[in-house]
Design a protein around this motif. Structure first.
Motif, short mmCIF file in Angstrom:
data_model
loop_
_atom_site.label_atom_id
_atom_site.label_comp_id
_atom_site.label_asym_id
_atom_site.label_seq_id
_atom_site.Cartn_x
_atom_site.Cartn_y
_atom_site.Cartn_z
N TYR A 101 118.05 45.98 51.17
CA TYR A 101 119.02 45.11 51.86
C TYR A 101 119.70 44.20 50.85
O TYR A 101 119.09 43.73 49.89
CB TYR A 101 118.32 44.27 52.93
N VAL A 102 120.98 43.96 51.08
CA VAL A 102 121.78 43.06 50.24
C VAL A 102 122.27 41.92 51.11
O VAL A 102 122.89 42.15 52.16
CB VAL A 102 122.98 43.80 49.60
N PHE A 103 121.97 40.71 50.70
CA PHE A 103 122.42 39.51 51.41
C PHE A 103 123.50 38.83 50.58
O PHE A 103 123.36 38.67 49.37
CB PHE A 103 121.25 38.54 51.62
N VAL A 104 124.55 38.40 51.25
CA VAL A 104 125.67 37.71 50.59
C VAL A 104 125.87 36.38 51.28
O VAL A 104 126.23 36.33 52.47
CB VAL A 104 126.96 38.54 50.61
N ARG A 105 125.64 35.30 50.57
CA ARG A 105 125.82 33.97 51.14
C ARG A 105 127.26 33.52 50.98
O ARG A 105 128.01 34.03 50.17
CB ARG A 105 124.89 32.97 50.44
N ASP A 106 127.62 32.50 51.76
CA ASP A 106 128.96 31.92 51.67
C ASP A 106 129.15 31.27 50.31
O ASP A 106 128.23 30.68 49.74
CB ASP A 106 129.18 30.87 52.77
N ALA A 107 130.38 31.37 49.81
CA ALA A 107 130.72 30.62 48.61
C ALA A 107 130.81 29.14 48.95
O ALA A 107 130.98 28.75 50.12
CB ALA A 107 132.05 31.12 48.05
N ASP A 108 130.67 28.31 47.94
CA ASP A 108 130.77 26.87 48.16
C ASP A 108 132.16 26.53 48.69
O ASP A 108 133.18 26.97 48.15
CB ASP A 108 130.51 26.11 46.86
N ALA A 109 132.19 25.75 49.77
CA ALA A 109 133.46 25.38 50.37
C ALA A 109 134.23 24.44 49.45
O ALA A 109 133.64 23.62 48.74
CB ALA A 109 133.23 24.72 51.73
N GLU A 110 135.55 24.59 49.47
CA GLU A 110 136.38 23.69 48.67
C GLU A 110 136.33 22.28 49.22
O GLU A 110 136.44 21.30 48.49
CB GLU A 110 137.83 24.19 48.65
N ILE A 111 136.16 22.17 50.54
CA ILE A 111 136.05 20.86 51.20
C ILE A 111 134.62 20.72 51.72
O ILE A 111 134.16 21.57 52.48
CB ILE A 111 137.06 20.75 52.36
N PRO A 112 133.92 19.67 51.32
CA PRO A 112 132.54 19.49 51.84
C PRO A 112 132.54 19.43 53.36
O PRO A 112 133.35 18.74 53.98
CB PRO A 112 132.10 18.16 51.22
N GLY A 113 131.61 20.21 53.96
CA GLY A 113 131.51 20.21 55.41
C GLY A 113 132.39 21.24 56.09
O GLY A 113 132.30 21.41 57.32
N ALA A 114 133.25 21.93 55.34
CA ALA A 114 134.09 22.96 55.94
C ALA A 114 133.24 24.18 56.28
O ALA A 114 132.23 24.44 55.64
CB ALA A 114 135.22 23.34 54.99
N PRO A 115 133.66 24.95 57.29
CA PRO A 115 132.85 26.11 57.68
C PRO A 115 132.97 27.25 56.68
O PRO A 115 133.80 27.23 55.77
CB PRO A 115 133.44 26.51 59.04
N GLY A 116 132.12 28.26 56.87
CA GLY A 116 132.23 29.46 56.06
C GLY A 116 133.42 30.29 56.47
O GLY A 116 134.03 30.09 57.54
N ALA A 117 133.77 31.22 55.61
CA ALA A 117 134.93 32.05 55.87
C ALA A 117 134.61 33.09 56.95
O ALA A 117 133.50 33.62 56.99
CB ALA A 117 135.38 32.75 54.60
#
Length: 1542
Positions: A453-469
Motif C-alpha cells: 500500500y502507498v499512502f500520500v499525505r496532503d502537502a503543507d497548506a500555503e495558508i495555515p488552517g486551510a483544508p487539503g486539496a
C-alpha cells in the motif's frame, strides 16, 4: 455564414484561407440573404424579434468573435448534414496541423450573415437559380499543435480529431468553401451536371495550386511577424508502426516529426539508447527533412523488443513506441535444443514455456514495503524478481496495478525494468496515487503478484488552517458547451468545516486559469457551461474554509466540448487524409422545417444551487442544426420565463442557476432553427430546489483488530440508506491525546481497511465517515481502544525429532523448536506416537495429555523391540499448531553402549560476524560412567561430511562455548559430542545453518554505574514483537535467585541491577529477547572488571571534583603572588572556600579571589608576600554532591625563597619602567674568530646613552649606537689573554639607569677562549705539503693564532716527538711541521690536532707514495741548490758602487771574497780585462782579501772597474765606478798653460 472556431482570434488555432472564387460566392450569398430577410422574419415573430435585437446589438458594438460564435452556433449544428458525410473523406488531416492564419478572410462582413444554414430551402429563389449548378471548392484546414501539460498521446490525438471534425462539419454545414451541385431530375440537367463536374475537377486542381502558393506566402509572412510563435514542442505527424518479420529479414521503422526548433530524435531499444558505433552494420539511423528512420539488418531473436523514438527540443519531449517480433520457421527449429534452453523464441511463436520447464518459479526479493509520501514528492517502488529456471530468451511481462486497475506510463507514473528489478516511480505524488499497488510478473501462462500500500499525505497548506486539496477531478457528460465536473472531498479540513469548492478551467494549450463559480459550491459535482465547441479544457478544484483556500487539486484529463455522438463517431471512425475526391449522393432535403418539441425532458440532478435538465432532440428537425430555449415557471402557475434569453443552447443538457431554495419549479424546452421556434416540450414535474442526494449517515460498528506490529485492521458497516457512496475516510487517535490523524487520504471502497504507520505498543481508537457527492457524513462512534500489536497465530511444526535414550519400555525424544512461533511464546508441546509393524504404520496415539514445556520427553509404556514413529505439535495462545512430519522409525530397545548418548537442544546465540555462542543440554543417556566433558564440531554448511573438525582439543566441562575465528558471510553448522571414560558418544543433531554476520542495529549489553554508585547491566531491543520478553542468564543458566539481582524491564529496555556486587557475582551475564530473530548479547564480569566497577561505584557514591592540577603558586610580573588550581569541569553552582592556617579568608584589598566555572580555574592573588603570610593555604571546592580540596605549605626556606623571588620580581618590574636590559651582557665569537660582547635592551629613547667599561675604565667607542634593533654590541678583535677582565655596560637617561656586567676571568675567560680556539680550529685550512732545502714542511693556515690553541701532530696514529730533525712552529697565521733530511721512514699519514680545550679538531694529509716521492725529489733539488748557493764565489763586501777622487790622490779599494774552492779573482775596466801595473796594483791575499791601489790617480783612471770572482759553483761580479776630477784652480792653470804653449 458563420466562421468556424479555427478561423478566429485564438492562440492555438489559425484562420483558414479562402480563394477569390470563394470570396465572391460568400459575397453573393450575403446579398441573397439581405433580400430574403423579410420572408425569413415572417416564419416566427418571436424568433425574428430576438434575431433583430441580436442584430441590433451586433451592429451597435459587438465583437467579431462573439458574433461569429453565435452565427457558428446557429448554422453549424446539423449533424445529419450530408455535406458532412461527404466532407469526412475530403479533409486533409495532415494539413490540418500546419496551416497558419489567413489575411484573405473577409472579417468585416461575417457578422452580417444570416444564422440560417446554407442548405435550408429558400422560398423566394427563382426556379432557374434553384436548378443552377453552382461550382464548389474545398479549402485546406489546419491547426497549430496544442501542448497540454499532463495529457497522454492518446488524449492529445483525440483532441486533434475532435477539432478537425468540428472544422469540417462547420465548413460543410454553412457552405463556406463548398457549393454542391444538386442532382437534376431531367436528362438535360444530368448532362449539364456531368459537364459541370468535369470543369469542377479542373478548377479544383487549379485552386489547390493557388491555395498552396497562398499558404506558403502567408507562412513566410507570419514567421516574420512573430518569431516566438514558431517555438512549439515536438509532434509525431507519422508514428512508427510495429512489425512482425521472419528471422534474417531487414526491417525499417519510419516516423515524421514536426516542431520548432527542429527536434532531435533518439531511438531506444527496451529503453536503452541504440548506439550505432557499438553495433556496426546492425543499425542504420537516418534523418531526411523531418523523416526519421531506423533500419535493423538481418534480424534475429535478440531484436524482439519494444523500440521507442524520442523527439526533444527546448519546448518539450514526446515519444512514440513500436514493437518488433522476429519469427522463425518451424522447420528451422532443432528439437534437441528445445530442452537445452538454447533456442530463442518469443512466447507468441507457438512454443510455450512448457518446452523449457514444467512451470516457472517466480519469487520476489528485496520487496517494497508500505510506503508513505507527501504530495509533490517523488516516490519509488521497487522489487527484485527472480525467475527460475532462467531462460535467457524468454522475457517476463511486468505489469503494475493500482487498486486492481492496470497502470500505464504517463507524466505522473514511470516504469522501469532492468531485467532483474522492476520499479515504478511517482514523479509528482498526489492523493489520487494512494492505493494498493500490485506488481504482476507474467511468464507465459504463469504469473505471480506482490502488493504493497502507498499512502500520500496532503502537502503543507500555503495558508495555515486551510483544508487539503480535493482529489480525483473528473469530467462527466461532456457536450458542445457544457460539462459536469466531479471530485472527491479531502480528508483534511484544516480544523474548520469546508464551506465549499471553487472550480477552475483552463483551455488546453494555455496557462490561464478561469474560475467557473463566483460562490463556493458544497456539492461535489458542478455543471460548467459556456464552453466553446471543439475546444479542449482541463479542470481543477480548490476547497475553501474560513482560514483560506486550499492548494489546487491535480488537473483533470482533457475533455473536448463536443456532442457525445460526434465524439463516439470520431473514436470509431478517425479522419482519413484528403484524397482529392468528394462523392456526393444527395437527396432532397426537408427545407424550412420548424423543429418539433424535444422529448424525454427530465431533471437529472437537483441541488440547492442549480438544477440540471436533460432531453433528447426532436425527431422532426430537418437537416440543419438546432438550438434550444429553456423555460421555467413556479409550480402551479403558467408564467413561463425563458432562462437563456440571449443565446440559445446547443447541447441537450442545461444547468439552471439562480433558483429560490425550497421552491418548486417546472421546466420545458423549445427547439429553434432557421425556420422558427418549435412547440415546447412537455413540462417536467414540479421539482423542489434542494439537494436530492442527502449526505450519508455515519457508518456503524467500528471494529479494530490486530494485524501487524504497526498496523490495525478496521471494519465497519455501511450506513443505512446510503446512496452513491464514493468511499470512506478513516481516522485514528492515540488514546488520551485528543488528536485525530487521517489514515487514508483517498476514499476507500468497501467496509474494511488496514491502517498502517501506527506506533507499536500504543493504544488507538478509530472512527469512520462516509463520503458521497453531497458531502461527508458525521463521524461514527469511536471504536474500542486497541493496542497495536502483531496478531498471533499457531506455531509451525517442530522438526528434527531424535531419540535421546531408549530402555525396554520407554524412549526419550528430543526435537527442535518451531521456526515460526506465531507471534507469541510457545506454551508447550504435544507428542504422538504410533506403532510400525512390517513397515505399515498404525494409528496415532497421544503420549501426553498435558502440554510439556521442555523439548525432551520420555514416553512410557512402550513395547520392547517394537518400532515406533513419533510426531510433535507445538502450542501457544492461538492454539495447537500443525504436527510435525512423522519421524523416522525408532526401535524401542535397551541401550547397552558404554559411551554417552547424544547431547540435545543444541542452539546458538549472540551471532556476530566472527563469533557465536553455542549452547546445549547434557545427554539423557550418560553411558556406563559419568560424563567427563564435551567436544564441539563445526563445518561450513555446504562442506561434505569429512570436513567436520573439532573446535576444542580438550573436553569442556561447561555446557556452552563462545566459538570465534568465523569468517564473515560464511554459513556454518555445529554439533556436540559427549565423552566419558569409555569414549566419545554419538553426535547430537546438527544445528540449523547460521551465517556469521553482525546484523544492522545489533546492540550489546552495556554496564552502567549511575550517580548513586549503583551497578547495572543494560540491554535494548528495537525489534521486539508484542510478546517478546527479556530473559537474563548467568553462565547461560536462567537466573532464579533474585537475591543478587533486580531485573526491571520497560518497553524495549531491560536493566539487571546488582544489589551488592561481589565475588559471588562473577560470571557471564547474557540476555536473550524471545520472539525475535536471535537478538541476544552478553557481558563478562571477571575479578579485574569487578574491581574496576567497584572503584567506579565508590567514585559515584562519594564524588569528588576532578582536578586538572593541584594548588600551585607562581610569581606574577609585578611581584604579586598567585595561588591557583584547575578542575576538569565545574557547574554553574560550584563554589570555593579559601583557607589560610585553618582560618577562612575572604576577597578584599589583600586577597583577590576568582572562580571561573567555564574553565574550572580557581585563583587567589596577593599583592605582596609579607613575613606574616608564612603558613598553609587551602582551596576547598564544592559542586553539588562532589567536593575536593588542595593545600600548599609555604614555611621556612620555601617561604623565604618565594618571598625573595617576589621581591626580585617587584624590583625587576620597577627596573623595566626605564631603559633596561632584556638580555644581560653576553658574548659570542664571530665567524672571523673575533669576540663580540652584546646585550638586548628595551624601553629606550633618543636621549638614552650607553657606556662601556673594562675593569672600571671606560672604553672609548668610535660610533654611538642607534638602538634601532634593540641590540648593543662591542667587538674585540684577536681576543687573547690581554683582553681578560670585567666588562660592564650602563644604560641611562632621565628615567633611570640599568647596568649589566660580564666577567671574563678564570673559568669564564677559559670558556670564551675555548670557543675562540674552536672557531680558530674550524677556520684551519687543509694540510698542504711544501719541500724546502732542509726537508719537507706540512702546514695549514688559520684566521689567527693564539697561544691557548694547543697543536699536536700525529704520524701514523703515533704522537710525534719533536727533535732537531722534526720540529713544529707557527709563523704568522701558518702552523707547520718541518721534517729535515726526510727518509722513507717519514712516509705515512700525518694529522694535525687543534685542541680548543674541549674538542680536538683534526686535519690530515697522506705523505706517502707519489706525494712523498715528488716532495722528496723537490727537497733534493732544493738542497743541491742551497749547497751551490752556499759555496759559490762571491764578493762579501767592501767595494763601493761609486768612487769620486781628486786627481793626484791615492786610491785604495779592498774587499773580501769567499768561495769553496777558493775562487779565482780578475778585474775588468770598462768591460775589458785589466791586470796589475805600476800605476795600479792588484792584490789577492790569503784567498779572501782583494785590494786595488792607485798611488796617484789621473783622469785616465776614470771608468768602470769590475771585480770578477769565480769557482766551480758560480761567478759573481762587483762593479765600482771611479771618477777622477781636477780642481778648478789647477784646471784654469792648465788652460793658461795650454794657451801659452799655443
Amino acid at each position: 455564414m458563420s466562421l468556424p472556431f479555427y478561423q478566429r482570434h485564438h492562440d492555438h488555432y489559425d484562420r483558414a484561407y479562402r480563394h477569390k472564387a470563394l470570396q465572391s460566392t460568400v459575397s453573393q450569398y450575403q446579398k441573397e440573404t439581405k433580400s430574403k430577410s423579410a420572408v425569413y422574419a415572417q416564419g416566427s415573430t418571436a424568433y425574428a424579434r430576438g434575431s433583430a435585437a441580436y442584430r441590433h446589438a451586433s451592429a451597435a458594438d459587438f465583437s467579431l468573435e462573439s458574433s461569429a460564435a453565435y452565427s457558428r452556433g446557429s448554422s453549424a449544428y446539423d449533424l445529419e448534414s450530408a455535406a458532412y458525410s461527404y466532407g469526412s473523406t475530403a479533409y486533409d488531416h495532415s494539413a490540418a496541423h500546419r496551416l497558419k492564419d489567413s489575411n484573405l478572410m473577409i472579417e468585416d462582413q461575417s457578422y452580417k450573415m444570416s444564422p440560417k444554414a446554407k442548405r435550408a430551402k429558400q422560398n423566394l429563389i427563382s426556379e432557374d437559380k434553384e436548378n443552377e449548378a453552382i461550382d464548389y471548392s474545398v479549402p485546406i484546414f489546419t491547426g497549430r499543435e496544442v501542448s497540454v501539460s499532463g495529457i497522454t498521446d492518446t488524449e492529445e490525438e483525440r483532441i486533434k480529431e475532435s477539432a478537425a471534425y468540428v472544422a469540417r462539419r462547420n465548413l460543410f454545414a454553412t457552405g463556406e468553401g463548398v457549393s454542391v451541385s444538386k442532382v437534376a431530375k431531367s436528362s438535360s440537367e444530368e448532362e449539364r451536371h456531368e459537364k459541370k463536374s468535369r470543369k469542377v475537377a479542373i478548377r479544383e486542381s487549379a485552386e489547390r495550386v493557388a491555395l498552396k502558393k497562398t499558404l506558403e506566402d502567408t507562412q513566410a509572412f507570419h514567421k516574420k511577424l512573430n518569431q516566438d510563435k514558431l517555438l512549439h514542442p515536438p509532434e509525431f505527424i507519422i508514428k512508427p508502426r510495429s512489425h512482425t518479420v521472419w528471422e534474417k529479414q531487414n526491417v525499417k521503422f519510419h516516423c515524421t516529426v514536426a516542431g520548432w526548433p527542429e527536434p532531435r530524435v533518439t531511438w531506444y531499444k527496451n529503453n536503452v539508447p541504440i548506439d550505432v558505433q557499438t553495433h556496426p552494420g546492425k543499425y542504420t539511423i537516418e534523418n531526411r527533412y523531418g523523416l526519421h528512420s531506423l533500419e535493423i539488418s538481418t534480424c534475429d531473436f535478440d531484436d524482439t523488443a519494444q523500440y521507442r523514438a524520442s523527439a526533444m527540443n527546448v519546448k518539450g519531449e514526446i515519444s512514440a513506441y513500436a514493437s518488433l517480433v522476429v519469427k522463425r520457421y518451424k522447420g528451422d527449429l532443432d528439437a534437441s535444443l528445445l530442452h537445452a534452453g538454447t533456442v530463442s523464441m518469443p512466447l507468441s511463436l507457438g512454443v510455450t514455456p512448457h518446452g523449457y520447464a514444467s512451470r516457472f518459479e517466480i519469487s520476489f526479493v528485496d520487496k517494497f514495503d508500505v510506503a508513505f509520501g507527501r504530495e509533490g514528492e517523488t516516490m519509488s517502488l521497487g522489487c527484485t524478481v527472480v525467475i527460475s529456471p532462467d531462460i535467457k530468451r524468454f522475457k517476463p511481462d511486468i505489469e503494475w496495478y493500482r487498486n486492481g486497475v492496470l497502470i500505464t506510463p504517463s507524466k505522473w507514473v514511470q516504469m522501469h525494468w532492468t531485467g532483474e528489478r522492476a520499479s515504478l516511480t511517482l514523479t509528482h505524488a498526489n492523493k489520487e496515487d494512494e492505493g494498493l499497488y500490485t506488481l504482476r510478473v507474467v511468464m507465459g501462462e504463469y504469473y505471480e503478484e506482490y502488493s504493497g500500500y502507498v499512502f500520500v499525505r496532503d502537502a503543507d497548506a500555503e495558508i495555515p488552517g486551510a483544508p487539503g486539496a480535493p482529489l480525483d477531478v473528473q469530467c462527466l457528460d461532456a457536450n458542445k458547451d457544457y460539462v459536469i465536473v466531479s471530485w472527491k472531498q479531502p480528508a483534511v479540513d484544516g480544523g474548520n468545516p469546508i464551506l465549499g469548492y471553487f472550480i477552475d478551467r483552463c483551455e488546453v494549450g494555455t496557462t490561464h486559469w478561469t474560475q467557473c463559480n463566483e460562490t463556493p459550491v458544497k456539492f461535489a459535482r458542478f455543471p460548467v457551461t459556456g464552453l466553446i465547441e471543439g475546444r479542449s479544457y482541463i479542470f481543477r478544484v480548490r476547497a475553501v474554509n474560513k482560514a483560506g483556500i486550499s492548494l489546487p487539486s491535480r488537473v483533470s484529463e482533457p475533455v473536448a466540448a463536443l456532442d457525445p455522438a460526434d465524439r463516439a463517431r470520431l473514436r470509431s471512425h478517425p479522419s482519413a487524409p484528403w484524397t482529392g475526391q468528394i462523392i456526393v449522393t444527395e437527396e432532397e432535403p426537408a427545407e424550412g422545417v420548424v423543429p418539433g418539441p424535444p422529448t424525454d425532458l427530465q431533471v437529472i440532478e437537483a441541488t440547492k444551487n442549480y438544477v440540471v435538465l436533460s432531453w433528447k432532440p426532436p425527431g422532426q428537425r430537418g437537416h440543419e442544426g438546432i438550438m434550444y430555449f429553456v423555460e421555467k415557471c413556479v409550480a402551479g402557475t403558467e408564467e413561463w420565463q425563458r432562462v437563456n434569453t440571449e443565446i440559445p443552447v446547443k447541447s441537450p443538457r442545461f444547468a439552471v442557476f439562480d433558483l429560490a431554495e425550497g421552491k418548486s419549479y417546472c421546466f420545458r424546452v423549445r427547439c429553434c432553427n432557421s425556420a422558427g421556434i418549435g412547440e415546447p416540450s412537455e413540462a417536467t414535474e414540479a421539482t423542489v430546489v434542494d439537494d436530492k442526494l442527502d449526505i450519508p449517515k455515519p457508518p456503524g460498528r467500528i471494529m479494530p483488530t490486530r494485524n501487524t506490529d504497526t498496523s490495525v485492521v478496521v471494519t465497519w458497516t455501511e450506513p443505512p440508506d446510503a446512496k452513491e457512496l464514493v468511499g470512506y475516510y478513516i481516522e485514528s487517535s492515540v488514546v488520551g491525546s485528543g488528536r485525530w490523524e487521517p489514515c487514508n487520504n483517498n476514499p476507500v471502497k468497501g467496509t474494511r481497511f488496514i491502517c498502517h504507520g501506527l506506533t507499536n505498543g500504543e493504544k488507538y481508537i478509530f472512527r469512520v465517515r462516509a463520503v458521497n457527492a453531497a458531502g461527508l457524513s458525521e463521524f461514527s462512534q469511536d471504536s474500542e481502544p486497541i493496542e497495536v500489536q502483531a496478531a498471533i497465530a499457531a506455531p509451525s511444526p517442530p522438526y528434527d525429532i531424535t531419540v535421546l535414550e531408549s530402555v525396554r519400555d520407554s524412549m526419550v525424544l528430543g526435537w527442535k523448536q518451531p521456526k515460526v512461533t506465531g507471534g507469541t511464546e510457545i506454551t508447550g508441546y504435544y507428542v504422538n506416537y504410533r506403532e510400525v509393524i512390517g513397515g505399515v504404520p498404525g494409528k496415532w496415539m497421544e503420549a501426553n495429555i498435558k502440554a510439556i514445556s521442555e523439548r525432551a520427553y520420555r514416553i512410557q509404556n512402550l513395547k520392547e523391540n517394537m518400532v515406533y514413529q513419533f510426531q510433535v505439535a507445538a502450542a501457544n495462545l492461538a492454539g495447537v499448531g500443525t504436527p510435525s512430519l512423522p519421524s523416522q522409525p525408532f526401535k524401542c530397545e535397551e541401550w547397552t553402549i558404554a559411551v554417552p548418548g547424544p547431547p540435545h537442544d543444541v542452539t546458538y546465540t549472540e551471532v556476530r560476524k566472527d563469533s557465536l555462542v553455542l549452547l546445549w543440554k547434557e545427554p539423557v543417556y550418560t553411558g556406563r560412567s559419568p560424563i567427563a566433558g564435551y567436544y564441539i564440531d563445526m563445518k561450513e554448511t555446504e562442506a561434505k561430511e569429512e570436513h567436520w573438525r573439532s573446535v576444542n582439543e580438550k573436553p569442556l566441562q561447561k555446557k556452552f562455548l563462545k566459538i570465534g575465528g568465523l569468517t564473515e558471510g560464511v554459513s556454518y553448522v555445529f554439533r556436540v559430542r559427549a565423552t566419558n571414560q569409555a569414549g566419545v558418544g554419538k553426535p547430537s543433531n546438527t544445528t540449523d545453518p547460521v551465517v556469521a554476520e553482525t546484523r544492522p542495529g545489533t546492540k550489546e549489553v552495556v554496564v552502567n554505574v549511575d550517580d548513586n554508585g549503583v551497578i547495572s547491566l543494560n540491554f535494548e531491543c528495537d525489534q521486539m514483537s508484542p510478546h517478546s520478553k527479556f530473559v537474563w542468564s548467568k553462565n547461560y543458566e536462567p537466573i532464579e535467585d533474585d537475591s543478587r539481582l533486580d531485573i526491571d524491564t520497560k518497553g524495549g529496555k531491560s536493566k539487571a541491577t546488582f544489589k551488592d556486587l561481589g565475588e559471588d557475582d562473577l560470571g557471564i551475564y547474557s540476555c536473550v529477547v524471545t520472539d525475535t530473530d536471535g537478538v541476544s548479547s552478553s557481558y563478562t564480569i571477571d575479578e579485574e572488571e569487578m574491581k574496576r566497577l567497584l572503584a567506579l561505584s565508590h567514585e559515584h557514591k562519594f564524588p569528588t571534583v576532578p582536578l586538572v592540577s593541584e594548588l600551585a603558586v607562581e610569581i606574577l610580573e609585578k611581584g604579586e603572588v598567585r595561588f591557583w588550581l584547575q578542575a576538569e569541569k565545574l557547574s554553574g553552582n560550584a563554589k570555593a572556600n579559601f583557607v589560610f592556617n585553618d582560618k577562612e579568608i575572604f576577597n578584599g584589598e589583600k586577597y583577590k579571589m576568582k572562580v571561573d566555572q567555564k574553565t574550572g580555574l580557581v585563583e587567589m592573588i596577593m599583592d605582596k608576600l609579607e613575613d606574616k603570610d608564612e603558613g598553609t593555604y587551602t582551596f576547598q571546592l564544592q559542586d553539588g554532591k562532589a567536593t575536593n580540596q588542595s593545600s600548599l605549605v609555604l614555611i621556612g626556606d620555601v617561604f623565604k625563597k618565594l618571598q625573595g623571588e617576589a621581591e626580585f620580581q617587584r624590583k625587576e618590574w620597577h627596573r623595566k619602567q626605564g631603559p633596561h636590559f632584556v638580555d644581560k651582557l653576553g658574548w659570542e665569537v664571530t665567524d672571523d674568530c673575533n669576540v663580540m660582547l652584546k646585550c638586548k635592551v628595551a624601553n629606550i629613547k633618543k636621549e638614552t646613552h650607553i657606556v662601556w667599561y673594562k675593569d672600571d675604565r671606560e672604553i672609548m667607542v668610535d660610533e654611538e649606537h642607534d638602538f634601532k634593533d634593540g641590540v648593543c654590541t662591542l667587538l674585540i678583535s684577536e681576543f687573547s689573554k690581554k683582553d681578560t677582565g670585567t666588562y660592564e655596560v650602563i644604560l641611562k637617561d632621565d628615567r633611570g639607569k640599568d647596568t649589566s656586567e660580564l666577567k671574563l676571568t678564570d673559568t669564564a675567560f677559559a670558556d670564551l677562549m675555548n670557543e675562540v680556539c674552536r672557531r680558530i680550529a674550524l677556520s684551519a685550512t687543509d694540510l698542504k705539503i711544501q719541500s724546502t732545502a732542509e726537508g719537507i714542511r706540512l702546514y695549514s693556515f688559520v684566521t689567527y693564532y693564539v697561544e691557548d690553541l694547543r697543536v699536536g701532530w700525529v704520524h701514523n696514529d703515533t704522537q710525534i716527538r719533536f727533535t732537531d730533525r722534526v720540529k713544529t712552529g707557527v709563523t704568522g697565521e701558518q702552523i707547520w711541521l718541518q721534517i729535515n733530511e726526510p727518509t722513507p721512514q717519514d712516509k705515512g699519514k700525518y694529522t694535525m690536532e687543534l685542541f680548543d680545550g674541549k674538542t680536538a679538531h683534526k686535519k690530515m694529509v697522506d705523505l706517502s707514495g707519489q706525494a712523498f716521492d715528488e716532495a722528496f725529489a723537490e727537497f733534493q733539488r732544493l738542497k743541491q741548490a742551497a749547497i751551490a748557493e752556499k759555496n759559490r764565489a762571491r764578493v762579501l763586501g767592501g767595494l763601493p758602487d761609486v768612487v769620486t777622487i781628486q786627481e793626484g790622490k791615492a786610491l785604495n779599494l779592498s774587499c773580501t771574497v769567499w768561495g769553496d774552492p777558493t775562487p779565482e779573482v780578475s778585474w775588468l775596466k770598462n768591460e775589458k780585462s785589466f791586470v796589475s801595473d805600476a800605476n795600479c796594483i792588484l792584490k789577492f791575499e790569503s784567498g779572501k782579501n782583494v785590494s786595488f791601489t792607485i798611488s796617484a790617480v789621473s783622469t785616465l783612471d776614470s771608468g768602470k772597474y769590475s771585480l770578477v770572482v769565480k769557482n766551480k759553483y758560480g761567478t759573481e761580479t762587483s762593479d765600482v765606478t771611479v771618477s777622477v776630477f781636477i780642481p778648478e784652480e789647477e784646471q784654469e792653470n792648465k788652460k793658461e798653460d795650454k794657451k801659452r804653449k799655443a
